[in-house]
Design a protein around this motif. Sequence first.
Motif, PDB file in Angstrom:
ATOM      1  N   PHE B  14      33.396  25.718  30.041  1.00 15.16           N
ATOM      2  CA  PHE B  14      33.684  26.628  31.147  1.00 15.16           C
ATOM      3  C   PHE B  14      34.108  26.053  32.420  1.00 15.16           C
ATOM      4  N   VAL B  15      32.886  25.307  32.700  1.00 14.18           N
ATOM      5  CA  VAL B  15      33.040  24.808  34.173  1.00 14.18           C
ATOM      6  C   VAL B  15      33.982  23.805  34.525  1.00 14.18           C
ATOM      7  N   ALA B  16      34.458  23.199  33.302  1.00 14.10           N
ATOM      8  CA  ALA B  16      35.706  22.202  33.397  1.00 14.10           C
ATOM      9  C   ALA B  16      37.033  22.800  33.600  1.00 14.10           C
ATOM     10  N   GLU B  17      37.056  23.830  33.088  1.00 11.72           N
ATOM     11  CA  GLU B  17      38.105  24.790  32.928  1.00 11.72           C
ATOM     12  C   GLU B  17      38.424  25.395  34.531  1.00 11.72           C
ATOM     13  N   LEU B  18      37.189  25.626  35.035  1.00 12.79           N
ATOM     14  CA  LEU B  18      37.158  26.413  36.326  1.00 12.79           C
ATOM     15  C   LEU B  18      37.759  25.487  37.381  1.00 12.79           C
ATOM     16  N   VAL B  19      37.281  24.195  37.110  1.00 16.36           N
ATOM     17  CA  VAL B  19      37.902  23.018  37.978  1.00 16.36           C
ATOM     18  C   VAL B  19      39.191  23.054  37.830  1.00 16.36           C
ATOM     19  N   HIS B  20      39.643  22.916  36.533  1.00 17.84           N
ATOM     20  CA  HIS B  20      41.225  22.774  36.355  1.00 17.84           C
ATOM     21  C   HIS B  20      41.969  23.952  36.904  1.00 17.84           C
ATOM     22  N   ALA B  21      41.166  25.102  36.923  1.00 19.83           N
ATOM     23  CA  ALA B  21      42.058  26.233  37.407  1.00 19.83           C
ATOM     24  C   ALA B  21      42.113  26.309  38.852  1.00 19.83           C
ATOM     25  N   GLY B  22      41.542  25.312  39.624  1.00 23.08           N
ATOM     26  CA  GLY B  22      41.712  25.156  41.111  1.00 23.08           C
ATOM     27  C   GLY B  22      40.492  25.585  41.661  1.00 23.08           C
ATOM     28  N   VAL B  23      39.528  25.854  41.114  1.00 19.97           N
ATOM     29  CA  VAL B  23      38.144  26.248  41.971  1.00 19.97           C
ATOM     30  C   VAL B  23      37.650  25.031  42.511  1.00 19.97           C
ATOM     31  N   ILE B 146      34.549  27.453  22.225  1.00 19.60           N
ATOM     32  CA  ILE B 146      34.730  26.531  23.225  1.00 19.60           C
ATOM     33  C   ILE B 146      36.229  26.748  23.750  1.00 19.60           C
ATOM     34  N   ARG B 147      37.024  27.201  22.860  1.00 19.43           N
ATOM     35  CA  ARG B 147      38.449  27.585  23.377  1.00 19.43           C
ATOM     36  C   ARG B 147      38.360  29.084  23.932  1.00 19.43           C
ATOM     37  N   TYR B 148      37.483  29.878  23.456  1.00 19.54           N
ATOM     38  CA  TYR B 148      37.265  31.236  24.103  1.00 19.54           C
ATOM     39  C   TYR B 148      36.785  30.916  25.404  1.00 19.54           C
ATOM     40  N   ALA B 149      35.546  30.011  25.556  1.00 17.38           N
ATOM     41  CA  ALA B 149      35.314  29.932  26.934  1.00 17.38           C
ATOM     42  C   ALA B 149      36.409  29.548  27.771  1.00 17.38           C
ATOM     43  N   ARG B 150      37.133  28.355  27.494  1.00 16.51           N
ATOM     44  CA  ARG B 150      37.898  27.973  28.156  1.00 16.51           C
ATOM     45  C   ARG B 150      38.876  29.037  28.462  1.00 16.51           C
ATOM     46  N   THR B 151      39.599  29.808  27.622  1.00 13.35           N
ATOM     47  CA  THR B 151      40.659  30.691  27.788  1.00 13.35           C
ATOM     48  C   THR B 151      40.160  31.584  28.742  1.00 13.35           C
ATOM     49  N   VAL B 152      38.981  32.228  28.533  1.00 19.67           N
ATOM     50  CA  VAL B 152      38.469  33.239  29.533  1.00 19.67           C
ATOM     51  C   VAL B 152      38.524  33.002  30.905  1.00 19.67           C
ATOM     52  N   ALA B 156      40.518  34.143  33.909  1.00 17.15           N
ATOM     53  CA  ALA B 156      39.794  34.931  34.977  1.00 17.15           C
ATOM     54  C   ALA B 156      40.245  34.397  36.345  1.00 17.15           C
ATOM     55  N   ALA B 157      40.488  33.088  36.168  1.00 20.09           N
ATOM     56  CA  ALA B 157      41.063  32.443  37.721  1.00 20.09           C
ATOM     57  C   ALA B 157      42.400  33.011  37.944  1.00 20.09           C
ATOM     58  N   ALA B 158      43.147  33.022  36.812  1.00 17.46           N
ATOM     59  CA  ALA B 158      44.603  33.634  37.074  1.00 17.46           C
ATOM     60  C   ALA B 158      44.578  34.885  37.664  1.00 17.46           C
ATOM     61  N   ILE B 199      48.536  29.232  33.589  1.00 11.59           N
ATOM     62  CA  ILE B 199      48.938  30.552  33.695  1.00 11.59           C
ATOM     63  C   ILE B 199      50.080  30.519  34.623  1.00 11.59           C
ATOM     64  N   HIS B 200      51.038  30.781  34.600  1.00 10.97           N
ATOM     65  CA  HIS B 200      52.020  30.970  35.503  1.00 10.97           C
ATOM     66  C   HIS B 200      52.555  32.487  35.761  1.00 10.97           C
ATOM     67  N   ASP B 201      52.166  32.784  36.908  1.00  9.55           N
ATOM     68  CA  ASP B 201      52.147  34.281  37.289  1.00  9.55           C
ATOM     69  C   ASP B 201      53.539  34.360  38.165  1.00  9.55           C
ATOM     70  N   GLY B 202      54.575  35.517  37.950  1.00 11.54           N
ATOM     71  CA  GLY B 202      55.548  35.918  38.549  1.00 11.54           C
ATOM     72  C   GLY B 202      55.362  36.481  39.947  1.00 11.54           C
ATOM     73  N   LYS B 203      56.464  36.476  40.780  1.00 11.27           N
ATOM     74  CA  LYS B 203      56.363  37.568  41.943  1.00 11.27           C
ATOM     75  C   LYS B 203      57.353  38.650  41.664  1.00 11.27           C
ATOM     76  N   LEU B 204      56.985  39.793  42.121  1.00 11.89           N
ATOM     77  CA  LEU B 204      57.859  40.777  41.937  1.00 11.89           C
ATOM     78  C   LEU B 204      59.304  40.747  42.803  1.00 11.89           C
ATOM     79  N   THR B 205      60.301  41.176  42.217  1.00 13.37           N
ATOM     80  CA  THR B 205      61.685  41.216  43.073  1.00 13.37           C
ATOM     81  C   THR B 205      62.215  42.308  42.413  1.00 13.37           C
ATOM     82  N   LEU B 206      63.389  42.879  43.174  1.00 14.77           N
ATOM     83  CA  LEU B 206      64.405  44.128  42.740  1.00 14.77           C
ATOM     84  C   LEU B 206      65.640  43.862  42.252  1.00 14.77           C
ATOM     85  N   SER B 207      66.186  44.688  41.792  1.00 17.43           N
ATOM     86  CA  SER B 207      67.665  44.288  41.201  1.00 17.43           C
ATOM     87  C   SER B 207      68.557  44.095  42.261  1.00 17.43           C
TER      88      SER B 207
END
Lengths: 585, 585
Positions: B14-23, B146-152, B156-158, B199-207
């Motif tokens: 969990f902690v390793a993934e936290l760091v990987h997620a930018g914390v 372990i996969r569950y802890a990493r994925t959550v 969470a960070a995303a 995790i890649h998050d988009g931004k909102l845009t309009l048509s």
Amino acid sequence: MNHQEGLTAYIAAFVAELVHAGVKDIVISPGSRSTPIALVMAEHPELNLHIHVDERSAAFFGLGIAKATKKPVALLCTSGTAAANYYPAIIEATISRVPLIVLTADRPHELRDVGAPQAIDQIHLYGHNVKWFVEMSPPEGKESMIRYARTVCARAAATATRYPAGPVHLNFPLREPLIPNLDGQLFELQERQKGYVDIHDGKLTLSNETFKSLASALDSEKNGVIICGPIDDAEFMEAVVDFANQLQFPILADPLSQLRSGHHNQELIIDGYDTFLRFEDSKKVLKPEVVIRLGAMPVSKALSTFLTENRDIPQIVVDGGSGWRDPLTAATEMVHCDESLFCRTISEYIKPREHSVYLEKWKSINEHTKLKLSAIRDIPELSEGKLFHLLADMLPENATLFVGNSMPIRDLDSFFFANKKGIKVMGNRGANGIDGIVSTALGVATVSQPLYLVLGDLTFFHDLNGLVAAKLFKLNVTVLLINNNGGGIFSFLPQAEHPKHFEMLFGTPLELDFQHVIEMYGGSYEKVHDWDHYHQVFANDFQASGLRVLEISTDRDRNLSEHRDLWKSVSQEISEVIKSGNYEH
Amino acid sequence: MNHQEGLTAYIAAFVAELVHAGVKDIVISPGSRSTPIALVMAEHPELNLHIHVDERSAAFFGLGIAKATKKPVALLCTSGTAAANYYPAIIEATISRVPLIVLTADRPHELRDVGAPQAIDQIHLYGHNVKWFVEMSPPEGKESMIRYARTVCARAAATATRYPAGPVHLNFPLREPLIPNLDGQLFELQERQKGYVDIHDGKLTLSNETFKSLASALDSEKNGVIICGPIDDAEFMEAVVDFANQLQFPILADPLSQLRSGHHNQELIIDGYDTFLRFEDSKKVLKPEVVIRLGAMPVSKALSTFLTENRDIPQIVVDGGSGWRDPLTAATEMVHCDESLFCRTISEYIKPREHSVYLEKWKSINEHTKLKLSAIRDIPELSEGKLFHLLADMLPENATLFVGNSMPIRDLDSFFFANKKGIKVMGNRGANGIDGIVSTALGVATVSQPLYLVLGDLTFFHDLNGLVAAKLFKLNVTVLLINNNGGGIFSFLPQAEHPKHFEMLFGTPLELDFQHVIEMYGGSYEKVHDWDHYHQVFANDFQASGLRVLEISTDRDRNLSEHRDLWKSVSQEISEVIKSGNYEH
């Protein structure tokens, strides 16, 4: 009826009913949205208003008043995060069963979730941690709405008070303008002269058959113990002492059971168990055949272990609040019956017993333990255990002793023994937090005098803001501040065997000289040099008033070894007693 | 795999993934139940651990770091009311859209709701006030867990970071023994070398059609204004300035829009509107035909009233976080589109404009207002308004200015004008509480230097405990403490016209000499005598380090009349300008 008239009539009806329902004390934190409620409360001649800026401390202060008066206390704050600051005290009130009526002002519906200032989602703000939540109707002066306001208020007070007592939350959406009209007869009741509705709540009792069947488990030949955890009820004290006498069962009395101090018959009170139940040979000779437990879970870890190791015998847990006070999964009978009623009624089905050898063993081992522990009096250095050992001697008659969590409550359990002084012992043992202790004690001090507060430095630090109440409300309190510069309890836990990161994560020394902040709050401060000095400043204290802090500096490592040495010496003594088979005392 | 191995592997993953997620930053409050997480975090070479005893301050401290770094910050505390102390900061984070990852240790299932110590109901503890709640599985070392802890953790960070950013809450049931095994390679990833999932998050845009249709409302003949509320995004600053230039619309820039200070083109920035929009004749000549509003609601009440009075025209509210930032029910178009994308893209559909008479009126009235307001410089007494007026001159280049709620943010709005110094202005304008301001500012100070905090005495008092961070973490901060001995804002509200109960309920003077507590925290303190002294100590300050508090005592009544006099003088000046029809400047 215009906006102001409607607002005034609705709020005044609510406040009048609050008083009728027995509320005397209101803790108000200043804010704008709560203005109409605050102003109307200020007009009521029978209410004591306590104005407290920091809502976290304010809520614990209210909790303290409610604990001391056993009456519901109302809290009032404005909209926004103000209300969120109440959360720790609300949770403590829920678990320790203290009646609070939490009144939060809120933005009206049209200003919610639209980016308005100081608007947060206050609906069910405290989740499962209150007994009842009501989103109040926007104020209106119509007769039906006046009846509604009065009825909700009466129900709120009754719900908070009904056993198990606890907090209720009423959220008031209030529209501008917020100024009520304070002219005229605000609190005159229209329809009913004596308040709107009186609510009569019953107590839980059992059928005769159930009493009879439970009584049979307490057969007079059986060796049993009664365990009293935290509970504060004079009627119960008498009832349980009579009950124990009839059975000739020892009463293992938690320091918060109120059974260690007072003018009741103390012959059956066992107060040294936290020490001697650490040892295998005592646990063996004291193995019971039945256990009756009343009140909340006792603080003693040794006692918990003893109960856990005796899961094979009947363990009867009695709780008039229908809870499930059994973290040990040790209960064989869960009895939801008022504790005093239980003791009184079941006695009718039990043949009194004259004498019990088993009881004599408990009493003898208890006496030997206390004799050995009293060696702590000879320790020349400032010592945490000795401080608690001396308290029963030093505190005045009918003092109230408020004790912090973590080490102080445990040391109290180990070293504060039965006495006739009528000392009331209080603590926050619902969630056992180190938060809000100063404020809770100061709330108690508005009612119970003289008030002594014993706590550690981290607990003191956590609620320093609470001290402002001592200054503003001119409260008298003596604080015995045990400063071991950090978290003393961790030295007793497995973490202590892993020195890497220990001081950073657990020891957490703050290196604060509290004298500064005590002076800011107009308090007097004494740093205790040695025991002579302690006795001297403690004695001076009887004449003093206001906030007085006696700081006793101790060392975490030495404290640990001191405890261990004492346990070892008691252990040897008890072994010899048991080996000799001579349980005289 | 035994208990300890499973516990260690699960938490380490969990902690390793936290760091990987930018914390990078973790704020830890000491406790026992959280031991395995705290110890594993302490082992990670890439994490900054901040140990903060008071969880309320700790959470605001984390909020400050997250605001300054724009990265998620994790909080960690033990079970019980500790977690409840986080609540105010969590609510502030939700509304002001700041990413927090709240990690609470909990008792395991068998110790819940059975009277176990420090066990409260932590499931959905923060109700609707977090973006995501996860009750974690009890730790296990199986690969699937372990996969569950990493994925959550990655989710969470995303989730915390995804716009609108906010807090997420993960609750960890942890069984004893709580000590992990810190030997060996804790953070080595087994299956995937670079972390579990990005995790890649988009931004909102309009048509294009929607952009085109909205652009047609901004027809180049129309008189319009752009309003920028609190928003902190360098890309947006550029985009909105370009957009305004193309339209030749004035930008009404809230002090937290970051548009009042910096090296961007400030020609269109209007910064005196909070004063001149109080007057009917200015509002008349400046009536717009279209409004575009971006960012959170601005602080100015005068501006809100102006918008309310112009509900008849198109008002376009743009929010990339899909909120509903419209307490005025003034919006005619609610546009859920990333703000920078909106400014850039819609510009493509709009014909640039060369000149606007309407814009000249805004600029002229703005300049005349500021000229008149600068009379405040001549006030000989210590004055709140003057203090804010002088700030732009006195603060060093690239300073960060953290400003308290209630009066300070309003005075900043009125008196802090456009400048080229690149001063970053910050505040807690989600729920606008007076709680946690000291701690939030100190959290910012770990990242942004030099840091100036301006706040009133009640706000300072509310979070005095937060100052311990300055001492323990050796932070540099200059506090400008405006002490008017109570709640200054109430003098400006209708309550002030009802003197009965006013001081008790609203003025609430605490009569505290803060010098004491500042010394306890190792800070330096200066009580400012007059303006010469202020300039002198302020200048000295550039060389100093640590916690420095300059206290400026003011008078609530005089402050009110000073504000009123200034408004009157500006009102007269503006009336003359308008009467003359000469909008030169």
